[in-house]
Write a protein that holds these residues in place. Structure first.
Motif, PDB file in Angstrom:
ATOM      1  N   TYR A 301      10.235   0.992   6.334  1.00 39.73           N
ATOM      2  CA  TYR A 301       9.658  -0.135   5.584  1.00 39.73           C
ATOM      3  C   TYR A 301      10.360  -0.262   4.226  1.00 39.73           C
ATOM      4  CZ  TYR A 301       6.046  -1.459   8.826  1.00 39.73           C
ATOM      5  OH  TYR A 301       5.381  -1.963   9.915  1.00 39.73           O
ATOM      6  N   ASN A 302      11.375  -1.102   4.156  1.00 40.09           N
ATOM      7  CA  ASN A 302      12.137  -1.278   2.913  1.00 40.09           C
ATOM      8  C   ASN A 302      11.536  -2.421   2.094  1.00 40.09           C
ATOM      9  OD1 ASN A 302      14.006   0.740   3.642  1.00 40.09           O
ATOM     10  ND2 ASN A 302      15.078  -0.727   4.955  1.00 40.09           N
ATOM     11  N   ILE A 303      10.328  -2.205   1.566  1.00 39.59           N
ATOM     12  CA  ILE A 303       9.702  -3.226   0.712  1.00 39.59           C
ATOM     13  C   ILE A 303       9.722  -2.719  -0.726  1.00 39.59           C
ATOM     14  CG2 ILE A 303       8.249  -4.205   2.522  1.00 39.59           C
ATOM     15  CD1 ILE A 303       5.876  -2.670   1.325  1.00 39.59           C
ATOM     16  N   SER A 304       9.864  -3.646  -1.651  1.00 40.19           N
ATOM     17  CA  SER A 304       9.950  -3.264  -3.064  1.00 40.19           C
ATOM     18  C   SER A 304       8.570  -2.904  -3.603  1.00 40.19           C
ATOM     19  CB  SER A 304      10.543  -4.416  -3.870  1.00 40.19           C
ATOM     20  OG  SER A 304       9.653  -5.526  -3.837  1.00 40.19           O
ATOM     21  N   LYS A 305       8.569  -2.268  -4.751  1.00 38.59           N
ATOM     22  CA  LYS A 305       7.299  -1.863  -5.404  1.00 38.59           C
ATOM     23  C   LYS A 305       6.455  -3.090  -5.745  1.00 38.59           C
ATOM     24  CE  LYS A 305       4.656   1.080  -7.796  1.00 38.59           C
ATOM     25  NZ  LYS A 305       3.657   0.147  -8.334  1.00 38.59           N
ATOM     26  N   GLN A 306       7.132  -4.163  -6.146  1.00 39.28           N
ATOM     27  CA  GLN A 306       6.435  -5.399  -6.516  1.00 39.28           C
ATOM     28  C   GLN A 306       5.695  -5.994  -5.315  1.00 39.28           C
ATOM     29  OE1 GLN A 306       9.044  -8.344  -8.133  1.00 39.28           O
ATOM     30  NE2 GLN A 306       7.404  -9.755  -8.724  1.00 39.28           N
ATOM     31  N   ILE A 307       6.367  -6.013  -4.162  1.00 38.39           N
ATOM     32  CA  ILE A 307       5.736  -6.558  -2.944  1.00 38.39           C
ATOM     33  C   ILE A 307       4.570  -5.668  -2.511  1.00 38.39           C
ATOM     34  CG2 ILE A 307       6.114  -7.036  -0.481  1.00 38.39           C
ATOM     35  CD1 ILE A 307       8.965  -7.928  -1.254  1.00 38.39           C
ATOM     36  N   LEU A 308       4.743  -4.341  -2.656  1.00 37.42           N
ATOM     37  CA  LEU A 308       3.649  -3.419  -2.315  1.00 37.42           C
ATOM     38  C   LEU A 308       2.427  -3.703  -3.172  1.00 37.42           C
ATOM     39  CD1 LEU A 308       2.521  -0.809  -0.921  1.00 37.42           C
ATOM     40  CD2 LEU A 308       3.492   0.471  -2.815  1.00 37.42           C
ATOM     41  N   ASP A 309       2.643  -3.919  -4.485  1.00 40.47           N
ATOM     42  CA  ASP A 309       1.516  -4.216  -5.396  1.00 40.47           C
ATOM     43  C   ASP A 309       0.820  -5.513  -4.995  1.00 40.47           C
ATOM     44  OD1 ASP A 309       1.883  -1.938  -6.868  1.00 40.47           O
ATOM     45  OD2 ASP A 309       3.185  -2.882  -8.376  1.00 40.47           O
ATOM     46  N   GLN A 310       1.610  -6.490  -4.540  1.00 35.45           N
ATOM     47  CA  GLN A 310       1.012  -7.765  -4.097  1.00 35.45           C
ATOM     48  C   GLN A 310       0.154  -7.555  -2.850  1.00 35.45           C
ATOM     49  OE1 GLN A 310       4.353 -10.375  -3.541  1.00 35.45           O
ATOM     50  NE2 GLN A 310       4.665 -10.732  -5.735  1.00 35.45           N
ATOM     51  N   TYR A 311       0.682  -6.743  -1.923  1.00 37.41           N
ATOM     52  CA  TYR A 311      -0.089  -6.440  -0.709  1.00 37.41           C
ATOM     53  C   TYR A 311      -1.392  -5.703  -1.049  1.00 37.41           C
ATOM     54  CZ  TYR A 311       2.879  -7.876   3.223  1.00 37.41           C
ATOM     55  OH  TYR A 311       3.542  -8.615   4.181  1.00 37.41           O
ATOM     56  N   LEU A 312      -1.310  -4.733  -1.949  1.00 36.35           N
ATOM     57  CA  LEU A 312      -2.509  -3.956  -2.333  1.00 36.35           C
ATOM     58  C   LEU A 312      -3.540  -4.847  -3.006  1.00 36.35           C
ATOM     59  CD1 LEU A 312      -0.805  -0.675  -3.612  1.00 36.35           C
ATOM     60  CD2 LEU A 312      -2.339  -0.851  -1.659  1.00 36.35           C
ATOM     61  N   THR A 313      -3.074  -5.772  -3.858  1.00 35.70           N
ATOM     62  CA  THR A 313      -3.990  -6.729  -4.514  1.00 35.70           C
ATOM     63  C   THR A 313      -4.656  -7.627  -3.472  1.00 35.70           C
ATOM     64  OG1 THR A 313      -2.521  -6.726  -6.431  1.00 35.70           O
ATOM     65  CG2 THR A 313      -4.134  -8.498  -6.319  1.00 35.70           C
ATOM     66  N   LEU A 314      -3.848  -8.075  -2.497  1.00 37.30           N
ATOM     67  CA  LEU A 314      -4.368  -8.920  -1.415  1.00 37.30           C
ATOM     68  C   LEU A 314      -5.437  -8.176  -0.600  1.00 37.30           C
ATOM     69  CD1 LEU A 314      -3.692 -11.777  -0.190  1.00 37.30           C
ATOM     70  CD2 LEU A 314      -2.308 -10.562   1.484  1.00 37.30           C
ATOM     71  N   LEU A 315      -5.161  -6.902  -0.295  1.00 36.81           N
ATOM     72  CA  LEU A 315      -6.130  -6.083   0.463  1.00 36.81           C
ATOM     73  C   LEU A 315      -7.398  -5.852  -0.338  1.00 36.81           C
ATOM     74  CD1 LEU A 315      -3.636  -3.487   1.955  1.00 36.81           C
ATOM     75  CD2 LEU A 315      -5.186  -4.861   3.328  1.00 36.81           C
ATOM     76  N   ALA A 316      -7.248  -5.609  -1.652  1.00 33.36           N
ATOM     77  CA  ALA A 316      -8.417  -5.344  -2.501  1.00 33.36           C
ATOM     78  C   ALA A 316      -9.279  -6.596  -2.681  1.00 33.36           C
ATOM     79  CB  ALA A 316      -7.959  -4.820  -3.855  1.00 33.36           C
ATOM     80  N   ASP A 317      -8.646  -7.800  -2.647  1.00 32.03           N
ATOM     81  CA  ASP A 317      -9.388  -9.061  -2.830  1.00 32.03           C
ATOM     82  C   ASP A 317      -9.983  -9.593  -1.530  1.00 32.03           C
ATOM     83  OD1 ASP A 317      -8.742  -8.973  -5.472  1.00 32.03           O
ATOM     84  OD2 ASP A 317      -7.030 -10.351  -5.321  1.00 32.03           O
ATOM     85  N   ASP A 318      -9.648  -8.975  -0.389  1.00 32.78           N
ATOM     86  CA  ASP A 318     -10.149  -9.456   0.911  1.00 32.78           C
ATOM     87  C   ASP A 318     -11.674  -9.314   0.982  1.00 32.78           C
ATOM     88  OD1 ASP A 318      -9.304 -10.278   3.733  1.00 32.78           O
ATOM     89  OD2 ASP A 318     -10.623  -8.582   4.111  1.00 32.78           O
ATOM     90  N   PRO A 319     -12.380 -10.325   1.542  1.00 30.93           N
ATOM     91  CA  PRO A 319     -13.859 -10.254   1.605  1.00 30.93           C
ATOM     92  C   PRO A 319     -14.396  -9.042   2.386  1.00 30.93           C
ATOM     93  CG  PRO A 319     -13.084 -12.459   2.168  1.00 30.93           C
ATOM     94  CD  PRO A 319     -11.876 -11.597   2.060  1.00 30.93           C
ATOM     95  N   LEU A 320     -13.626  -8.532   3.349  1.00 31.49           N
ATOM     96  CA  LEU A 320     -14.106  -7.372   4.129  1.00 31.49           C
ATOM     97  C   LEU A 320     -14.141  -6.082   3.301  1.00 31.49           C
ATOM     98  CD1 LEU A 320     -12.453  -7.843   7.641  1.00 31.49           C
ATOM     99  CD2 LEU A 320     -14.795  -8.338   6.960  1.00 31.49           C
ATOM    100  N   GLU A 321     -13.360  -6.039   2.213  1.00 33.24           N
ATOM    101  CA  GLU A 321     -13.349  -4.905   1.273  1.00 33.24           C
ATOM    102  C   GLU A 321     -12.997  -3.572   1.940  1.00 33.24           C
ATOM    103  OE1 GLU A 321     -16.809  -4.715  -1.288  1.00 33.24           O
ATOM    104  OE2 GLU A 321     -17.068  -6.871  -1.154  1.00 33.24           O
ATOM    105  N   PHE A 322     -12.021  -3.593   2.848  1.00 34.22           N
ATOM    106  CA  PHE A 322     -11.534  -2.340   3.437  1.00 34.22           C
ATOM    107  C   PHE A 322     -10.897  -1.464   2.358  1.00 34.22           C
ATOM    108  CE2 PHE A 322     -10.909  -2.982   8.288  1.00 34.22           C
ATOM    109  CZ  PHE A 322     -12.154  -3.567   8.374  1.00 34.22           C
ATOM    110  N   VAL A 323     -10.145  -2.130   1.439  1.00 33.22           N
ATOM    111  CA  VAL A 323      -9.480  -1.415   0.344  1.00 33.22           C
ATOM    112  C   VAL A 323     -10.120  -1.837  -0.971  1.00 33.22           C
ATOM    113  CG1 VAL A 323      -7.276  -1.089  -0.872  1.00 33.22           C
ATOM    114  CG2 VAL A 323      -7.313  -1.256   1.624  1.00 33.22           C
ATOM    115  N   GLY A 324     -10.378  -0.849  -1.836  1.00 32.28           N
ATOM    116  CA  GLY A 324     -10.975  -1.131  -3.144  1.00 32.28           C
ATOM    117  C   GLY A 324     -10.126  -0.552  -4.253  1.00 32.28           C
ATOM    118  N   LYS A 325     -10.227  -1.161  -5.448  1.00 33.35           N
ATOM    119  CA  LYS A 325      -9.474  -0.667  -6.617  1.00 33.35           C
ATOM    120  C   LYS A 325     -10.413   0.167  -7.473  1.00 33.35           C
ATOM    121  CE  LYS A 325      -5.894  -2.261  -9.760  1.00 33.35           C
ATOM    122  NZ  LYS A 325      -5.168  -3.417 -10.287  1.00 33.35           N
ATOM    123  N   SER A 326      -9.985   1.392  -7.788  1.00 34.51           N
ATOM    124  CA  SER A 326     -10.876   2.298  -8.520  1.00 34.51           C
ATOM    125  C   SER A 326     -10.371   2.648  -9.912  1.00 34.51           C
ATOM    126  CB  SER A 326     -11.062   3.599  -7.718  1.00 34.51           C
ATOM    127  OG  SER A 326      -9.830   4.268  -7.581  1.00 34.51           O
ATOM    128  N   GLY A 327      -9.200   2.150 -10.308  1.00 37.48           N
ATOM    129  CA  GLY A 327      -8.669   2.446 -11.645  1.00 37.48           C
ATOM    130  C   GLY A 327      -7.323   1.795 -11.850  1.00 37.48           C
TER     131      GLY A 327
END
Length: 533
Positions: A301-327
Motif C-alpha cells: 500500500y504505497n499511500i502518502s501520509k496525507q492520504i492516510l490522514d484523510q482516510y482516518l478522518t473519513l473513518l472517524a466522521d462516519d455515522p457508524l463510528e467504527f473508528v474514533g479519535k481519542s487525541g
C-alpha cells in the motif's frame, strides 16, 4: 439455559464423545453442579463409568470441579464451552489459512485431545505430515516446533493451569482436589526443547521382518522412556483469541463493503497492531497514533501520509463510528470502537433476516424504527409511505414474532385505550437473544437431519467403504485394470447415483451449519459486549 441449547449440546456431545459421555454431560447441564455419587445415582450408571466420562469432559475443558465447604467435590458442565464444538472446523480452517498445514494439524490435535504437551503434539503432527509426503521425504520436528512457537506468540494456543511445583506435604491425607495455578506471564511462554528428529511413517509388519521390527521398536521405546523436558506443561487452544480474529475479520469486511479496500486495510492494520495488547472483551482497542499506523501499513500500500490522514478522518466522521479519535498527539490518536462495530454488525444481521422473512417493506419499517427509536402507528404509515391496512398487517407480523415491541404510555392512571399512546420500538438486545435461540434450534435440526440421512443409507455407505478398501488393497498389490473395473461394478449405477445424492445433501447440511454458526457468533459477540458494557 434454554431447551434449544441443551438439545444442541446433547447432540454435539453424542456425536463427538459417544452415548455415555453425552448422558453425563447433558445431565450436568440440566441439573447444575453435583457430586460424583449423586451423578451416578441420578443417571443410573456405575461409578467407574461416571468417573471415566468426567475424565473425558474435564480433559476437553467441558466440565469444571470445585471443592465445597463440606468437603464434597462438585462437577459443573460448561454449556457455552460445549456449544463451541460446533465451531471446531472454523478454528482449524483459520489455523490453516494463517499457518499452513502444520498450523492446521497442531490446532486439530489440540482440539481432538483437549490438552497435550508441546513435545507430544510436535511428534504427532510431524508423523501425520510425513504420512502425506512423497516417499523419501520427511517432516523435521524443528519445522513443526517453530510453527507451534508462532501460534503461542500470537496467543492462538496457551498453557493450561498446572499444579504448582514445591515440596509435597508428607504428613496427612492428600487434598481431595488438586490446586491448579497459572502465572499470566508464563501463559504463552514456550519451554526450550531440543527436539531433534523427523516424522515417521507407519509400516505394515509382515513376513520375516516382523520379529526384527518388533525388537527395533522395543529398543526405540526403551530409549524414549526418559520423560521429555516439558513433562507436566500442557497446552490448549485459546478459543477467545480465535473469536477475536473472527470479530476483526467481520469488522474489516464490513468496512470494505461500506467504503473501499484501502479503508478496510487501514482498519485491518489497526486491529493487527492491537490484537495482542487488547483483551478479547475490551470495548475499544488501544489508542494508536497516525504515525504508528503509517509505519505499520503493508508494503503493497504505497499511500502518502496525507492520504492516510484523510482516510482516518473519513473513518472517524462516519455515522457508524467504527473508528474514533481519542487525541491529537502523534498526528492524531485513533481507536476502533469494538462495541459499536459489533452492534452495527448485529443490526445488519437483524435487518437482513427481517428482509428475507417478511419482505422489503417490512425491512423499511424495521430500519425506520431503528433510526427513530419510538413511533406511533400513524407516524409509521406516513414516514414509510405504506397504506394503513398493509402497515398494520406488517407491524402485527413483526410484533407476533418479537422483532418489534409495543410500549404503552398512558395519559391517565386508568390506562384507558383512548387516552394511551401506543409506541412501536425495536429492542435490539431482546431481538438478538430471540434470534440466537432460533439459530440454536436450526443447528440442532440440521444435525438431526444429517444423522437421519446417514442412518437411512448406512448399508450403502458400508458397502461403498468395503469396495474402496478392496480396491486400495488390490491396487497396492499391482492388479490389472480388468480386475479393478470388475470390483468397481459391485456398486450398481442406481447405488452410485444414490451415493452422489447423499454426499450432495450432507455437504449442503454441513455448509448450512457453518453459515448459521457465523450468525450465532455475531449475535453472541454483540450480546456479550452489551452485557459487559
Amino acid at each position: 439455559m434454554t431447551q434449544a441449547e441443551i438439545k444442541l449440546s446433547s447432540l454435539l456431545l453424542s456425536e463427538h464423545f459417544g452415548e455415555i459421555v453425552e448422558k453425563i454431560g447433558t445431565h450436568l447441564i440440566r441439573m447444575g453442579s453435583q457430586p460424583l455419587r449423586m451423578i451416578a445415582h441420578d443417571t443410573g450408571m456405575s461409578l467407574d463409568q461416571v468417573r471415566k466420562a468426567l475424565c473425558v469432559l474435564i480433559q476437553h475443558n467441558l466440565v469444571t470441579y470445585e471443592l465445597q465447604k463440606r468437603g464434597l467435590v462438585e462437577y459443573e458442565a460448561q454449556c457455552s464451552r460445549v456449544l463451541r464444538i460446533l465451531r471446531y472446523p472454523r478454528y482449524i480452517y483459520t489455523a490453516k489459512t494463517l499457518y499452513s498445514d502444520t498450523g492446521e494439524l497442531i490446532v486439530e490435535e489440540l482440539l481432538l485431545n483437549g490438552k497435550m504437551s508441546m513435545s507430544a503434539t510436535v511428534k504427532k503432527v510431524a508423523d501425520r505430515l510425513t504420512e502425506t509426503m512423497e516417499d523419501g521425504k520427511t517432516m523435521e520436528y524443528s519445522e513443526v516446533s517453530s510453527t507451534f512457537v508462532r501460534l503461542a506468540d500470537t496467543h492462538f494456543v496457551q498453557r493450561c493451569p498446572s499444579v504448582p511445583e514445591g515440596p509435597e506435604p508428607s504428613d496427612g491425607p492428600p487434598p481431595p482436589v488438586p490446586t491448579l495455578q497459572l502465572n499470566e506471564k508464563d501463559m504463552y511462554v514456550v519451554p526450550k526443547l531440543n527436539l531433534i528428529g523427523k516424522g515417521k511413517r507407519r509400516h505394515s509388519d509382515n513376513g520375516q521382518d516382523n520379529g526384527e521390527r518388533k525388537a527395533k521398536r522395543q529398543k526405540q521405546e526403551a530409549d524414549s522412556n526418559e520423560s521429555p523436558s516439558d513433562d507436566g506443561i500442557y497446552w490448549q487452544v485459546n478459543i477467545d483469541r480465535f473469536h477475536q480474529h473472527f470479530r476483526d475479520q467481520a469488522i474489516v469486511s464490513a468496512v470494505a463493503n461500506r467504503m473501499d479496500q484501502t479503508s478496510s486495510e487501514i482498519v485491518r492494520t489497526m486491529l493487527r497492531m492491537s490484537e495482542v495488547t487488547t483483551s478479547s472483551n475490551a470495548p475499544y482497542t488501544m489508542p494508536l497514533s497516525s504515525n504508528e499506523i503509517f509505519r505499520s501499513l503493508p508494503a503493497g500500500y504505497n499511500i502518502s501520509k496525507q492520504i492516510l490522514d484523510q482516510y482516518l478522518t473519513l473513518l472517524a466522521d462516519d455515522p457508524l463510528e467504527f473508528v474514533g479519535k481519542s487525541g491529537e498527539s502523534g498526528g492524531g490518536m485513533y481507536v476502533i470502537n469494538l462495541h459499536k462495530a459489533l452492534a452495527s454488525l448485529a443490526t445488519a444481521t437483524l435487518e437482513s433476516i427481517v428482509q428475507e422473512r417478511f419482505g422489503s417493506r417490512c425491512a423499511r419499517i424495521f430500519r425506520l424504527l431503528l433510526r427513530k427509536k419510538h413511533l406511533e402507528q400513524k407516524q409509521i404509515e406516513d414516514f414509510a409511505m405504506i397504506p394503513a391496512k398493509e402497515a398494520k398487517e406488517m407491524m402485527y407480523k413483526m410484533l407476533s414474532t418479537n422483532f418489534v415491541a409495543l410500549q404503552e404510555i398512558p395519559k391517565t392512571p386508568d390506562h384507558a385505550p383512548s387516552r394511551t399512546f401506543y409506541l412501536y420500538t425495536v429492542n435490539r438486545l431482546s431481538s438478538a437473544r430471540m434470534l440466537l435461540h432460533r439459530c440454536y434450534k436450526s443447528v440442532a435440526n440440521l444435525i438431526e437431519r444429517r444423522l437421519h440421512e446417514t442412518k437411512e443409507n448406512r448399508r450403502l455407505l458400508e458397502k461403498s467403504q468395503r469396495v474402496e478398501a478392496i480396491l486400495a488393497s488390490i491396487q497396492a498389490s499391482g492388479a490389472e485394470e480388468a480386475q479393478l473395473q470388475e470390483i468397481e461394478e459391485m456398486i450398481t449405477a442406481p447405488e452410485r447415483q444414490q451415493l452422489e445424492s447423499l454426499k450432495h445433501n450432507v455437504n449442503k447440511i454441513d455448509a448450512s451449519e457453518n453459515q448459521v454458526d457465523e450468525t450465532i457468533f455475531i449475535l453472541e459477540s454483540y450480546i456479550n459486549s452489551t452485557i459487559k458494557s
